[in-house]
Design a protein around this motif. Structure first.
Motif, mmCIF file in Angstrom:
data_model
loop_
_atom_site.group_PDB
_atom_site.id
_atom_site.type_symbol
_atom_site.label_atom_id
_atom_site.label_comp_id
_atom_site.label_asym_id
_atom_site.label_seq_id
_atom_site.Cartn_x
_atom_site.Cartn_y
_atom_site.Cartn_z
ATOM 1 N N MET A 1 0.839 -1.194 0.000
ATOM 2 C CA MET A 1 0.000 0.000 0.000
ATOM 3 C C MET A 1 0.880 1.254 0.000
ATOM 4 S SD MET A 1 -3.055 -1.264 0.078
ATOM 5 C CE MET A 1 -4.075 0.092 0.611
ATOM 6 N N LYS A 2 0.590 2.171 -0.893
ATOM 7 C CA LYS A 2 1.396 3.374 -1.022
ATOM 8 C C LYS A 2 0.552 4.616 -0.791
ATOM 9 C CE LYS A 2 4.728 1.409 -4.268
ATOM 10 N NZ LYS A 2 5.372 1.548 -5.592
ATOM 11 N N ALA A 3 1.031 5.479 0.125
ATOM 12 C CA ALA A 3 0.375 6.743 0.418
ATOM 13 C C ALA A 3 1.353 7.872 0.129
ATOM 14 C CB ALA A 3 -0.072 6.802 1.873
ATOM 15 N N ALA A 4 0.861 8.913 -0.528
ATOM 16 C CA ALA A 4 1.662 10.111 -0.774
ATOM 17 C C ALA A 4 1.066 11.269 0.019
ATOM 18 C CB ALA A 4 1.696 10.465 -2.252
ATOM 19 N N VAL A 5 1.953 12.062 0.639
ATOM 20 C CA VAL A 5 1.553 13.251 1.387
ATOM 21 C C VAL A 5 2.156 14.457 0.685
ATOM 22 C CG1 VAL A 5 1.641 14.453 3.593
ATOM 23 C CG2 VAL A 5 1.488 11.953 3.547
ATOM 24 N N ILE A 6 1.302 15.356 0.190
ATOM 25 C CA ILE A 6 1.770 16.545 -0.518
ATOM 26 C C ILE A 6 1.980 17.667 0.491
ATOM 27 C CG2 ILE A 6 1.332 18.154 -2.400
ATOM 28 C CD1 ILE A 6 1.521 15.190 -3.235
ATOM 29 N N TRP A 207 -9.393 7.531 10.473
ATOM 30 C CA TRP A 207 -9.342 7.856 9.048
ATOM 31 C C TRP A 207 -8.363 6.933 8.313
ATOM 32 C CZ3 TRP A 207 -5.023 9.290 6.308
ATOM 33 C CH2 TRP A 207 -5.263 9.449 4.933
ATOM 34 N N ALA A 208 -7.180 6.711 8.884
ATOM 35 C CA ALA A 208 -6.178 5.883 8.224
ATOM 36 C C ALA A 208 -6.677 4.448 8.059
ATOM 37 C CB ALA A 208 -4.866 5.901 9.006
ATOM 38 N N GLU A 209 -7.328 3.922 9.083
ATOM 39 C CA GLU A 209 -7.884 2.574 8.962
ATOM 40 C C GLU A 209 -8.938 2.526 7.873
ATOM 41 O OE1 GLU A 209 -9.221 1.870 12.921
ATOM 42 O OE2 GLU A 209 -7.224 1.340 13.687
ATOM 43 N N HIS A 210 -9.782 3.563 7.808
ATOM 44 C CA HIS A 210 -10.795 3.659 6.761
ATOM 45 C C HIS A 210 -10.144 3.749 5.387
ATOM 46 C CE1 HIS A 210 -13.619 5.826 4.105
ATOM 47 N NE2 HIS A 210 -12.672 6.735 4.003
ATOM 48 N N ALA A 211 -9.136 4.622 5.255
ATOM 49 C CA ALA A 211 -8.511 4.861 3.952
ATOM 50 C C ALA A 211 -7.787 3.626 3.439
ATOM 51 C CB ALA A 211 -7.547 6.043 4.052
ATOM 52 N N VAL A 212 -6.957 3.031 4.299
ATOM 53 C CA VAL A 212 -6.194 1.860 3.874
ATOM 54 C C VAL A 212 -7.148 0.684 3.616
ATOM 55 C CG1 VAL A 212 -4.440 0.195 4.574
ATOM 56 C CG2 VAL A 212 -4.094 2.641 5.011
ATOM 57 N N GLY A 213 -8.165 0.542 4.467
ATOM 58 C CA GLY A 213 -9.137 -0.516 4.241
ATOM 59 C C GLY A 213 -9.898 -0.337 2.940
ATOM 60 N N SER A 214 -10.247 0.926 2.597
ATOM 61 C CA SER A 214 -10.970 1.190 1.358
ATOM 62 C C SER A 214 -10.104 0.934 0.142
ATOM 63 C CB SER A 214 -11.437 2.655 1.337
ATOM 64 O OG SER A 214 -12.322 2.925 2.388
ATOM 65 N N ALA A 215 -8.790 1.122 0.293
ATOM 66 C CA ALA A 215 -7.890 0.979 -0.839
ATOM 67 C C ALA A 215 -7.496 -0.466 -1.105
ATOM 68 C CB ALA A 215 -6.625 1.815 -0.611
ATOM 69 N N ARG A 216 -7.780 -1.359 -0.176
ATOM 70 C CA ARG A 216 -7.382 -2.759 -0.362
ATOM 71 C C ARG A 216 -8.252 -3.447 -1.402
ATOM 72 N NH1 ARG A 216 -6.062 -3.024 5.574
ATOM 73 N NH2 ARG A 216 -3.804 -3.220 5.609
#
Length: 216
Positions: A1-6, A207-216
């Motif tokens: 899983m890859k997350a980018a922070v601008i 939020w992070a659990e939601h985001a990473v879970g949604s992206a799986r």
């Protein structure tokens, strides 16, 4: 899983966001656009975070970020926009961003106006840190989540993406870096800063659990 922070400016980094995303199981890369680093491709990302900054969301120099956000939303990639990032998310989804009624800066709160798994139950007052003078209309597909007396649109959700006009990511170190750049006369008492950081830690974990879970 890859997350980018601008990241747009040296004094507004990911702070509490990065450990929350890492704990949820994603690798975090901070993209320093203030140092000339290139924006990632939406197809290469699972999660996108866009941080704050003093610029306007409508500036032509931010057109690439608006396009990246729109592409992530189109692909179903979770986006979190904070402060300027929330304004960019709104703009990318077709909403108007404009100057607000007055500067809102320092410790304060927002009132939740809808139940949400990340922010909490409607009617709850969240301690937050404010630092903005622009506002935005709610995107057509957006659900309003939080308001304040000065700024009625404080948080919204569009699908799996969230925009927070306020700051939940500042820990003590991040606030120390930002403090010299706050409007003159703005004082954040330590107890208020701790309350906002404690609330932010929980919000960002969910939020992070939601985001990473949604992206799986």
């Amino acid at each position: 899983m890859k997350a980018a922070v601008i990241q747009h400016v040296p004094f507004e980094g990911p702070a509490l966001i990065a450990p929350a995303v890492v704990a949820a199981g994603a690798e975090v890369r901070v993209v320093r656009v203030d140092q000339g680093q290139a924006l990632p491709d939406a197809a290469e990302l699972d999660v996108l975070v866009v941080l704050g900054g003093p610029m306007s969301a409508s500036e032509e120099t931010l057109a690439g970020e608006r396009e990246l956000i729109a592409a992530c939303v189109e692909l179903g990639r979770p986006v979190l926009g904070v402060c300027l990032g929330a304004q960019l998310l709104a703009a990318a989804l077709g909403a108007e961003v404009r100057r607000g009624p007055e500067v809102e800066a320092g410790a304060g709160s927002v009132r939740l106006v809808a139940d949400d798994p990340v922010l909490g139950a409607a009617g709850t007052d969240l301690p937050v840190l404010h630092w903005h003078e622009d506002t935005f209309d709610l995107p057509e597909t957006g659900v309003l989540l939080a308001s304040s007396a000065r700024y009625p649109n404080q948080a919204f959700r569009c699908g799996v993406s969230y925009g927070f006009q306020f700051h939940v990511e500042f820990d003590a170190d991040a606030l120390d870096r930002a403090a010299p750049h706050l409007p003159a006369g703005t004082v954040v008492e330590p107890a208020a800063a701790r309350a906002a950081a404690d609330a932010g830690t929980g919000i960002l974990r969910r939020w992070a659990e939601h985001a990473v879970g949604s992206a799986r």
